[in-house]
Enzyme design. Structure first.
Site, PDB file in Angstrom:
ATOM      1  N   ASN A  15      -8.211  22.759  -9.571  1.00  0.00           N
ATOM      2  CA  ASN A  15      -8.578  22.359 -10.931  1.00  0.00           C
ATOM      3  C   ASN A  15      -9.581  23.323 -11.538  1.00  0.00           C
ATOM      4  OD1 ASN A  15     -10.627  20.410 -12.720  1.00  0.00           O
ATOM      5  ND2 ASN A  15      -8.455  20.077 -13.071  1.00  0.00           N
ATOM      6  N   ASP A  16      -9.261  23.765 -12.756  1.00  0.00           N
ATOM      7  CA  ASP A  16     -10.133  24.620 -13.563  1.00  0.00           C
ATOM      8  C   ASP A  16     -11.189  23.717 -14.199  1.00  0.00           C
ATOM      9  OD1 ASP A  16     -11.292  26.148 -15.577  1.00  0.00           O
ATOM     10  OD2 ASP A  16      -9.411  27.104 -16.172  1.00  0.00           O
ATOM     11  N   HIS A  26     -12.950  24.822  -9.401  1.00  0.00           N
ATOM     12  CA  HIS A  26     -13.412  26.188  -9.600  1.00  0.00           C
ATOM     13  C   HIS A  26     -13.761  26.527 -11.047  1.00  0.00           C
ATOM     14  CE1 HIS A  26      -8.938  26.114  -9.704  1.00  0.00           C
ATOM     15  NE2 HIS A  26      -9.118  26.808 -10.828  1.00  0.00           N
ATOM     16  N   ARG A  63       0.821  -1.217   0.000  1.00  0.00           N
ATOM     17  CA  ARG A  63       0.000   0.000   0.000  1.00  0.00           C
ATOM     18  C   ARG A  63       0.859   1.274   0.000  1.00  0.00           C
ATOM     19  NH1 ARG A  63      -2.664  -3.612   3.531  1.00  0.00           N
ATOM     20  NH2 ARG A  63      -1.669  -2.662   5.355  1.00  0.00           N
ATOM     21  N   ARG A  64       2.040   1.177  -0.604  1.00  0.00           N
ATOM     22  CA  ARG A  64       2.966   2.310  -0.615  1.00  0.00           C
ATOM     23  C   ARG A  64       3.393   2.690  -2.030  1.00  0.00           C
ATOM     24  NH1 ARG A  64       6.938   0.034   4.226  1.00  0.00           N
ATOM     25  NH2 ARG A  64       5.357   0.040   5.896  1.00  0.00           N
ATOM     26  N   ARG A  97      -4.704  19.487  -6.067  1.00  0.00           N
ATOM     27  CA  ARG A  97      -4.962  20.588  -5.134  1.00  0.00           C
ATOM     28  C   ARG A  97      -5.937  21.602  -5.705  1.00  0.00           C
ATOM     29  NH1 ARG A  97      -2.542  25.240  -6.692  1.00  0.00           N
ATOM     30  NH2 ARG A  97      -0.832  25.064  -8.205  1.00  0.00           N
ATOM     31  N   CYS A 156      -0.347  21.010  -9.799  1.00  0.00           N
ATOM     32  CA  CYS A 156      -1.784  20.941  -9.497  1.00  0.00           C
ATOM     33  C   CYS A 156      -2.178  19.493  -9.215  1.00  0.00           C
ATOM     34  CB  CYS A 156      -2.594  21.516 -10.655  1.00  0.00           C
ATOM     35  SG  CYS A 156      -2.338  23.284 -10.908  1.00  0.00           S
ATOM     36  N   TYR A 216     -13.510  30.132 -13.217  1.00  0.00           N
ATOM     37  CA  TYR A 216     -13.008  31.507 -13.136  1.00  0.00           C
ATOM     38  C   TYR A 216     -14.123  32.511 -13.430  1.00  0.00           C
ATOM     39  CZ  TYR A 216      -8.208  30.086 -12.415  1.00  0.00           C
ATOM     40  OH  TYR A 216      -7.057  29.560 -11.870  1.00  0.00           O
TER      41      TYR A 216
END
Length: 279
Positions: A180-181, A219, A132-133, A178, A153, A221
């Site tokens: 994303n458009d 998100h 699991r690594r 982290r 990202c 814009y």
């Protein structure tokens, strides 16, 4: 309507209805204006690739071939030199993030090479696929301090295997992103890492299983709401597109080429929409 199109519209509607606006955003538009966005946190979706659920919308054309070439620039060429991306693959959209030395900094492919990330991943999966690594992690603070450049990202990918009742081993992948458009990059990033999952599965003669996709900040814009509403009005294609990797089982990861991938039954709705990117 495909599962991916349902997810696409649900995400757009969720952001429009329940999102909040960012403040003091880092990105800027080409005119120098601050690029704030409306966003939600904690977006998660599962695609069962075994059942043909591929994360690509048909509501607008998505440049999958270019996305796969970018992926290979990162994980095969293992460089952040833009000349490789532009001259070898003909992909030029990373130029906006050039830092002045012809690269995007000690990021992405340069990080993969520095820490031998793919080599260690393939070695780990070969030794014990049930470990699991088996993880790719591009979030390296040492690299961020070494040079300027856009921080990754899509920064972490985890791999697990399952032996199903048919006796076959299936490779699952989890992508953690982290930021994303939603309208521009959501399906590009997802399909890139499905392609990576397929390449690794082929390397080991495994089947492709499930793809789990988590985005911390999803998100739209503040200059994209017109396009968002247009996408919500569109009727999705009746086709169910899928990505196929046309190489034999056991093909070495580094021998797979962009042209080995084939996007089947992909008939996206046109015309294409235009977006002013936030840099």
């Amino acid at each position: 309507m495909t599962y991916a199109d349902q997810v696409f519209k649900q995400n757009i509607q969720n952001i429009l209805d329940n999102g909040v606006f960012s403040e003091n955003a880092r990105p800027k538009y080409k005119d120098g204006q601050m690029a704030n966005s409306k966003y939600v946190t904690g977006s998660f979706v599962t695609y069962d690739l075994q059942k043909g659920e591929f994360p690509i919308t048909t509501l607008r054309p998505i440049p999958i071939k270019s996305a796969i070439k970018e992926l290979m620039w990162i994980y095969q060429d293992q460089t952040s030199e833009l000349s490789v991306l532009e001259e070898k693959y003909g992909v030029k959209y990373w130029g906006e993030w050039r830092i002045g030395d012809g690269t995007i900094g000690q990021r992405y492919g340069a990080t993969v090479k520095k820490y031998n990330i793919i080599g260690k991943l393939l070695e780990g999966l070969a030794k014990n696929p049930w470990n699991r690594r088996n993880i790719i992690n591009l979030w390296q603070y040492e690299d961020f301090e070494e040079t300027e450049g856009l921080l990754p990202c899509a920064f972490q990918t985890m791999f697990d295997v399952r032996r199903e009742k048919d006796g076959q081993i299936y490779l699952d992948a989890t992508l953690i992103q982290r930021s994303n458009d939603m309208l521009v990059a959501h399906h590009i990033n997802a399909m890139q890492y499905v392609a990576l999952q397929m390449m690794i599965a082929k390397h080991f003669s495994w089947k492709v299983g499930k793809f789990f996709y988590f985005v911390n900040n999803l998100h739209i814009y503040d200059n994209q709401f017109e396009q968002a509403n247009e996408l919500m009005k569109r009727t999705a294609s009746e086709k169910e597109p899928r990505l196929v990797l046309n190489v034999p089982d056991g093909t070495n990861f580094f021998d797979i080429k962009p042209e080995d991938f084939e996007l089947v039954d992909y008939e996206p709705v046109k015309p294409q929409l235009k977006f002013d990117l936030a840099i």
